[in-house]
Design an enzyme around this catalytic site. Structure first.
Site, mmCIF file in Angstrom:
data_model
loop_
_atom_site.group_PDB
_atom_site.id
_atom_site.type_symbol
_atom_site.label_atom_id
_atom_site.label_comp_id
_atom_site.label_asym_id
_atom_site.label_seq_id
_atom_site.Cartn_x
_atom_site.Cartn_y
_atom_site.Cartn_z
ATOM 1 N N ASP A 144 47.483 19.836 31.378
ATOM 2 C CA ASP A 144 47.062 20.646 32.524
ATOM 3 C C ASP A 144 45.598 20.459 32.904
ATOM 4 O O ASP A 144 45.204 20.726 34.033
ATOM 5 C CB ASP A 144 47.317 22.134 32.231
ATOM 6 N N HIS A 145 44.762 19.975 31.970
ATOM 7 C CA HIS A 145 43.324 19.919 32.221
ATOM 8 C C HIS A 145 42.875 18.645 32.938
ATOM 9 O O HIS A 145 41.770 18.612 33.489
ATOM 10 C CB HIS A 145 42.564 20.014 30.892
ATOM 11 N N ASP A 200 42.324 26.504 23.160
ATOM 12 C CA ASP A 200 41.696 26.838 24.429
ATOM 13 C C ASP A 200 41.255 28.292 24.328
ATOM 14 O O ASP A 200 41.981 29.129 23.768
ATOM 15 C CB ASP A 200 42.671 26.655 25.592
ATOM 16 N N ARG A 235 35.932 32.203 34.715
ATOM 17 C CA ARG A 235 34.640 31.746 34.225
ATOM 18 C C ARG A 235 33.857 31.191 35.399
ATOM 19 O O ARG A 235 34.419 30.516 36.264
ATOM 20 C CB ARG A 235 34.867 30.679 33.147
ATOM 21 N N SER A 263 34.233 28.388 26.415
ATOM 22 C CA SER A 263 35.522 27.832 26.000
ATOM 23 C C SER A 263 35.534 27.538 24.504
ATOM 24 O O SER A 263 34.500 27.552 23.834
ATOM 25 C CB SER A 263 35.814 26.549 26.780
ATOM 26 N N ARG A 283 35.738 24.822 23.082
ATOM 27 C CA ARG A 283 35.520 23.373 23.106
ATOM 28 C C ARG A 283 34.911 22.890 21.796
ATOM 29 O O ARG A 283 33.708 22.992 21.574
ATOM 30 C CB ARG A 283 34.609 23.053 24.288
#
Length: 1407
Positions: A738-739, A803, A1086, A1293, A1295
């Site tokens: 999806d990203h 995520d 965000r 995030s 990340r």
């Protein structure tokens, strides 16, 4: 006609009592009726001479050419008629259910549509010559073992009946008279009960049954009518030739030559059916080679003639047919070796042959030193009354016969230009040699009939450009197929058709199994391009017949209603034939395969030429058999109930474990979050050995039940998991693409472009998913969090997601926690996952949302109260009557944005809306189990449970909020926002409105927005600014489309984007407002600088989807839809009414395109090769990080002396540390993505962005460089380093690259005023020591170039109680001092630090 005459029409004269294999006697009362001759076979007239042997039906299927199918039928029909046969026993229509079934070669392959088209064209062709075609065999009679003593147990959907012609038995397959006739049998063949028994079930026995009333006269009339109707229809009552051959005495008869010029047609069909499977470096067509080796039995001739074996039951020489009654006598059979030699002579080429499969020395000699070596192999099968080389009709396996694999390997060993030609009755296993680089080409010749050698030679030399396509799937293992031959049993053997309709490619697609060569695959000597696809029409409308017998023939079903057209271009250098194939992808509710063939054509094009191809589809093409309604229906899309075994929490076990924790803790009241967490503790007795559990202090070892990963973070997670050396995941897992889909033009073009751009990454993720048994949601399927909510989330579950917005699933009353990839690896490897027991914030909701207020406004309001740090180390637990007024997806929105206040996760007690949502999404079994768990007190807080903080919110008093810019916690009530804009001096102008993302993409969100769009459209309004909408999933998109929500939005100017994250995460190719201050309004979660469009000057304000939509029609930031109006061109004013949406669709959800859905709980395919290109710039295998405590560290168990790289000022999110947007493409390549380390961070020493200092630079180096530039210098010098950072470092995030990248460059410690939870854990996972200033003022005392040394790490590693870590600082000017720090390292986390990373520790434990 008398009763006897009618019965005699259906009664064979018995075996060998007439010239044909089946005979009906003369009936004098019927003018011109001299009886009927029924004769084998589907490839030509059996037991006759001077005939042709046509290619098997499997070959004509491979042509995908209706013209050739019909011409073959017409030619065969002409030969049957010439011999006086009224009925040709063919075509064969059984499907290739099991790949080893003996008579597969007689049929049209593994797909019902292709098989049906082959049969139709063959029947039309045969009957155009005046001969009746007898489609065979009895339905579901699809193996030779137990052919005459088995029961095929088939569900109603897999087999549909209602045939309108006459039905004849197979030979000696009649076992009753009256019973069989009443069940629909019209003719018994050959007539006797058993071979030469002299008795029959029909004849006088059937006459008696009619006279006694067991069989009605009407049924006998029907029998006679059916038989005579075909005879009259085809004009066989006039001038039809008499039978002029004798099946039992070939020497008798008139020996009429009926073959005509059919040899040329056979050669054409053979060439057209040849499938080119591999052609490395254009090895074919042959280019006048001067030396050729021909190897293999299959290349030669049978020295005793092609008809030496009874009914072809032997495998000597080229395989032109299988064996059994479906054969005929060859007039000749061209051997490939002969044909190739004849052609080679025209080039003056030398040909060497070794026509043995077992003489490997001869094979090597024939192959060695030749320009090309052509090796022929085969695999044979046939009818069960004959056994060949131990194969009783069905094949024993899928191997090439006579050691064909060894033969190919031997030839390839001695010749690096080896061409393999396969003559086979069906798929064979080629894995032993197909990827051998010396095997340059593979040619599939099938079962070609008499012109075998000539046709393959035409293809090898390029006289015919191959255009054939596989009519079945060639798998990598026989176990990849859905069904196998039943080979054991006694009595009436039961053959269960458990696979239902999922055979061949439909099974491979459904089970997500990669074949070696897929159905419909075939190469050409040229290339083709498809363009300009247009689809028009609809299945709606029309009047259909009621259900019942014959309803499958309803014209409503079969009239063309949808048209697909496209341009096909031959963009190669030679003429050739392409086979376009059209597949439909029904909604998941249809419970059909992801793809279903519904159209094909065979198009010949000269080089450089184009044509328009058109497919017409009927409603039948979109329909499935409705078992309940007993008719063909177009599926509506309502979701069926799923198998929920893998997604239902083990409530009984959880409650048992929770009770053991309660016992340890003294049975004190617990919050809901505590119940879920504590019920997942791996070993309560060990974790709570001191009898205490202190929130905010105690570390818990937890066993999550599931892991979900998005495509950007999954790359690094999988790379780490792969290095752990496990063969499968310890818990169910899913990957969601999806990203990596960038928003530019709209859903379809954006999706296709992104698939091409990111193919390397998607191939890696898909192949790794197959290898390790992970559910792979392909690009376009939707956003991870919406898909998890729709498919996996369940009350009381504990799951991890890579995520930060994983908590979205908390909307279903569970704990879903966002983590880094290394944390996910804990769960994937079965390692208990560690979490410091969070504090619990209780949020008591009363009242009810009204007017314009939405669940989004609740969390926006709360973000303003808690700030971005207020939830750190805490779970937000909502309770109170206000919870029960919210929809499940509304609660998910609230949980989603809990990440913006730093919360570990959010959750809610189990509510009726959760139950309704579970049921609506096909998970009623989960809701029933949750009901039971709730009744036992598991899914809500205990009365008297204590919270660390309590917040009261009255929803009735809540108004819409707008948060921002540049931080999600700057909350402003809508009523005050206009004044706020004015006070800040911003333009009162909106530049774009965007809705969707994982936060607000539910059906409720979209229908609420559509309500506003309807109001605006009725007033003649369109949006004044770009308005972009992102559906959260394929299910949402499809349901929106069905319910016309998409149309409504597009009518007012919206652009609907792909089912993906898109602009929310920076995947937005925005062409306007570059480097210009502007304001956008989004329903995202965000809004940091540069996040959405890469422009630091873009101000992103967060609001509900309905506020974003209303303001998009105004174009002004100050517009308040609750009070303000919009002027109309007429001079009137328009004011919105509060929006109304639907929580759940009244017609139920529709799943949409089935191919987006993975097969649930797939088994790992261990032989899958994970795809990573050696020279990839997107993916890179990980090398383990070294422990900082090796022999090279003179400080022993203290960290080595560290140089401070920089002091970071202010907000530094994971976006600052590791930017997203264009950098997403490097998520799987640590070296490349590390080039963006801290590139948007502010250096506190000077205030510049992306500037760092190197105080030890060489004369050739500058003192200043980019931050990654200086980090690389330190790495090159083997200088470990540290960072000094500000408050809430690493917020945003999950990340993990923000931890991996500094570790890659040599960072060993980071000292912060405070850390965001996820990021601090990620640092620990990668072997970086995170320390907190005791005195925040010490932050300013340390600068770049200073040296720091830890004191006390050794005590920590040795387990010393209450050990602390201080930092000895040596300034660049020589000044020294010591500062205190604190840490949050647990016992297990210290093991990670000592090992160099958590993964190093896990690997050592596994190994």
């Amino acid at each position: 006609m008398s009763l006897n005459d009618k019965v005699n029409l259906g009664t064979g004269v018995q075996w060998q009592k007439g010239p044909c294999v089946g005979n009906i006697p003369t009936i004098s009362s019927i003018p011109g009726f001299t009886g009927l001759c029924l004769q084998d076979s589907p490839v030509g007239v059996r037991y006759a001479d001077k005939i042709s042997v046509f290619p098997a039906e499997i070959n004509v299927a491979a042509t995908f050419n209706r013209t050739l199918m019909r011409e073959r039928g017409a030619a065969m029909g002409a030969e049957f008629k010439g011999k006086g046969a009224h009925v040709a026993l063919g075509p064969m229509m059984n499907l290739m259910r099991a790949p080893a079934a003996g008579r597969n070669w007689e049929g049209g392959g593994g797909d019902p549509f292709l098989s049906g088209e082959v049969a139709f064209e063959t029947i039309v062709g045969i009957q155009s010559s005046g001969v009746q075609a007898c489609a065979k065999h009895f339905i579901n009679n699809e193996q030779e073992h137990f052919r005459d003593s088995s029961s095929s147990n088939v569900d109603d959907r897999t087999g549909e009946f209602g045939f309108q012609g006459f039905v004849t038995s197979d030979w000696w397959a009649t076992h009753s008279g009256a019973t069989a006739v009443n069940a629909g049998l019209d003719m018994t063949m050959p007539g006797d009960e058993t071979t030469n028994s002299g008795t029959t079930y029909f004849g006088q026995n059937l006459v008696n049954a009619v006279q006694s009333g067991q069989v009605s006269q009407a049924r006998i009339d029907d029998l006679a009518t059916r038989i005579l109707a075909a005879w009259y229809l085809l004009g066989q009552d006039t001038n039809f030739p008499a039978v002029n051959f004798n099946s039992w005495n070939v020497g008798a008869g008139q020996h009429i030559d009926v073959s005509g010029n059919h040899g040329s047609l056979i050669r054409q069909i053979d060439a057209a059916s040849t499938v080119l499977l591999k052609n490395t470096n254009s090895a074919l067509p042959l280019k006048a080679p001067k030396s050729i080796g021909i190897i293999g039995n299959d290349a030669g001739s049978n020295p005793n003639g092609p008809n030496n074996f009874t009914d072809r039951s032997g495998d000597v020489g080229v395989l032109g047919l299988g064996w059994g009654s479906g054969t005929a006598d060859f007039p000749y059979l061209i051997a490939p070796a002969d044909a190739i030699t004849t052609r080679a002579n025209t080039d003056g080429a030398a040909v060497t042959t070794s026509l043995s499969d077992t003489d490997l020395t001869g094979a090597a000699n024939a192959a060695s030193g030749k320009d090309v070596a052509i090796v022929f192999i085969n695999a044979d099968s046939g009818e069960g009354y004959l056994t060949v080389e131990g194969n009783a009709g069905d094949r024993n396996d899928l191997s090439a016969w006579h050691g064909g694999d060894a033969l190919v390997q031997q030839v390839a060993k001695f010749n690096n230009n080896t061409v393999v030609v396969v003559n086979s009755v069906g798929p064979i296993n080629m894995e032993a040699w197909v990827t051998n680089p010396n095997v340059t080409a593979v040619v599939w010749s099938g079962i070609p009939g008499q012109e075998a050698g000539n046709a393959v030679t035409d293809v090898l030399y390029g006289a015919y450009n191959p255009g054939g396509k596989l009519p079945y799937t060639i798998g990598k293992s026989i176990n990849d197929y859905a069904a196998q031959i039943t080979t054991s049993g006694s009595g009436i053997v039961q053959i269960p058709y458990n696979e239902g309709i999922f055979i061949d490619y439909r099974h491979f697609d459904q089970a997500n199994i990669s074949p070696r060569f897929e159905f419909g695959f075939g190469l050409s000597y040229t290339t083709f391009d498809y363009s300009d696809l247009e689809i028009s029409g609809s299945t709606a409308g029309g009047v259909r017949q009621p259900p019942g017998l014959g309803s499958a023939l309803d014209p409503w079903l079969h009239e063309p209603v949808v048209t697909a057209t496209f341009t096909l271009t031959n963009n190669g250098t030679v003429a050739g034939t392409e086979v376009p194939q059209l597949y439909t992808s029904p909604p998941a509710a249809a419970q059909s395969a992801p793809f279903n063939l519904k159209g094909f054509d065979s198009v010949y094009l000269a080089a450089g030429s184009s044509t328009t191809v058109t497919f017409n589809l009927s409603r039948y093409d979109f329909s499935t058999w409705d078992v309940a309604a007993q008719r063909w229906n177009i599926p509506s899309g309502t979701l069926p109930e799923k198998n929920c075994a893998s997604i239902t929490p083990p409530y009984a076990q959880l409650l048992e474990k929770l009770q053991s924790v309660r016992n340890i803790l003294g049975n004190k009241p617990l919050t809901l979050a505590e119940k879920i967490l504590y019920s997942h503790i791996a070993n309560p007795a060990e974790s709570l050995s001191d009898g205490k559990l202190v929130r905010g202090e105690t570390y818990l070892q937890l066993n999550p039940e599931r892991v979900a990963m998005q495509d950007a973070s999954a790359q690094m997670a999988l790379l780490q998991f792969m290095s752990a050396g496990m063969s499968r995941c310890a818990v169910p897992a899913s990957i969601h693409c999806d990203h990596l889909i960038q928003a530019v033009n709209g859903a379809d073009p954006d999706l296709q472009r992104s698939i091409v751009t990111n193919k390397e990454v998607f191939d890696f993720l898909e192949s790794a998913s197959r290898k390790y048994g992970i559910e792979f949601w392909q690009p376009g399927s939707g956003i991870i969090h919406q898909i998890v909510l729709e498919n996996y989330a369940a009350p009381g579950m504990l799951m991890l997601g890579t995520d930060s917005h994983t908590p979205n699933a908390g909307g279903l009353g569970m704990l879903a926690i966002g983590v880094g990839g290394a944390d996910a690896v804990d769960a994937l490897t079965g390692t208990p996952w560690e979490l410091k027991a969070p504090q619990i914030v209780g949020i008591h909701l009363t009242g009810e949302l009204n007017g314009w207020a939405t669940p989004k406004d609740l969390i926006l309001h709360l973000a303003g109260k808690l700030t971005v740090r207020g939830g750190t180390g805490r779970i937000l637990e909502y309770f109170g009557p206000g919870v029960f007024n919210q929809s499940c997806t509304g609660l998910a929105t609230v949980a989603n944005m809990g990440a913006e206040v730093g919360a570990t996760t959010s959750t809610f007690p189990y509510t009726p809306s959760m139950r309704a949502y579970l049921t609506a999404t096909g998970r009623a079994p989960v809701s029933r189990a949750a009901d039971e768990a709730a009744s036992r007190g598991f899914l809500a807080a205990d009365e008297g449970a204590e919270y660390d903080q309590l917040i009261e919110i009255n929803l009735s008093e809540l108004e819409p909020n707008i948060n921002g810019p540049f931080t999600p916690d700057l909350a402003t009530p809508l009523s005050k926002f206009g004044s706020f804009v004015n006070e800040q001096g911003w333009k009162d102008e909106l530049s774009a409105g965007l809705i969707g993302s994982c936060t607000n993409s539910s059906y409720q969100d979209m229908t609420s927005v559509a309500d506003l769009a309807r109001q605006a459209k009725a007033a003649g309004l369109k949006t004044k600014v770009p308005f972009l909408c992102t559906p959260g999933s394929e299910q949402i998109r499809a349901t929106m489309e069905r319910d016309k929500v998409t149309d409504i939005l597009e009518d007012v100017g919206a652009v609907v984007l792909a089912n993906a994250c898109g602009p929310c995460i920076g995947q937005w190719k925005r062409e306007d407002r570059k480097d210009e201050e502007n304001a956008i309004l989004t329903s995202f979660n965000r809004n940091f600088k540069s996040r959405n469009d890469g422009n630091r000057l873009t101000m992103n304000f967060l609001a509900s989807p309905t506020i974003v939509t209303a303001m998009a029609f105004s174009g002004k930031l100050s517009f308040n839809p609750m009070t303000d109006s919009i002027p109309l061109p007429s001079g009137e004013e328009f004011k919105f009414s509060p929006p109304r949406g639907e929580d759940l669709p009244s017609q139920g959800f529709t799943a949409g395109r089935a191919f987006f859905y993975p097969s649930p709980t797939p088994e790992p395919q261990s032989d899958t090769q994970v795809i990573i290109k050696p020279d990839s710039q997107r993916l890179e295998l990980l090398a383990p990080f070294l422990s900082p405590f090796g022999d090279y560290n003179p400080r022993g168990l203290e960290l080595p002396s560290l140089k401070v790289l920089m002091r970071v000022r202010g907000k530094c999110t994971t976006d600052h540390i590791s930017a997203a947007g264009p950098w997403l493409k490097y998520k799987g390549h640590l070296t490349n993505i590390s080039e963006n380390l801290l590139i948007t961070a502010v250096n506190d020493e000077g205030g510049d962005v992306n500037v760092a200092f190197d105080h030890d630079h060489s004369p050739s180096e500058s003192e200043k460089d980019t931050i990654p530039g200086i980090a690389k210098r330190f790495k090159a010098r083997n200088q470990p380093w540290a960072l000094i950072v500000d408050e809430n470092y690493g917020e945003g995030s999950a990340r993990e690259h923000a931890a991996l990248q500094p570790r890659y460059y040599g960072c060993a410690a980071i000292i912060a005023r405070s850390f965001a939870r996820i990021h601090e854990t990620n640092l620990k996972k990668q072997g970086i020591l995170p320390l907190w200033f005791v005195d925040n003022a010490d932050y300013s005392r340390i600068g770049s170039g200073d040296m720091i040394e830890t004191v006390g790490v050794e005590d920590l590693l040795k387990g010393k109680a209450n050990a602390t870590v201080t930092i000895h600082v040596t300034k660049r000017n020589g000044e020294t001092f010591t500062i205190p720090t604190r840490h949050t390292m647990s016992k297990d986390q210290l093991k990670w630090l000592h090992a160099g990373s958590a993964l190093n520790h896990i690997r050592s434990r596994i190994n």
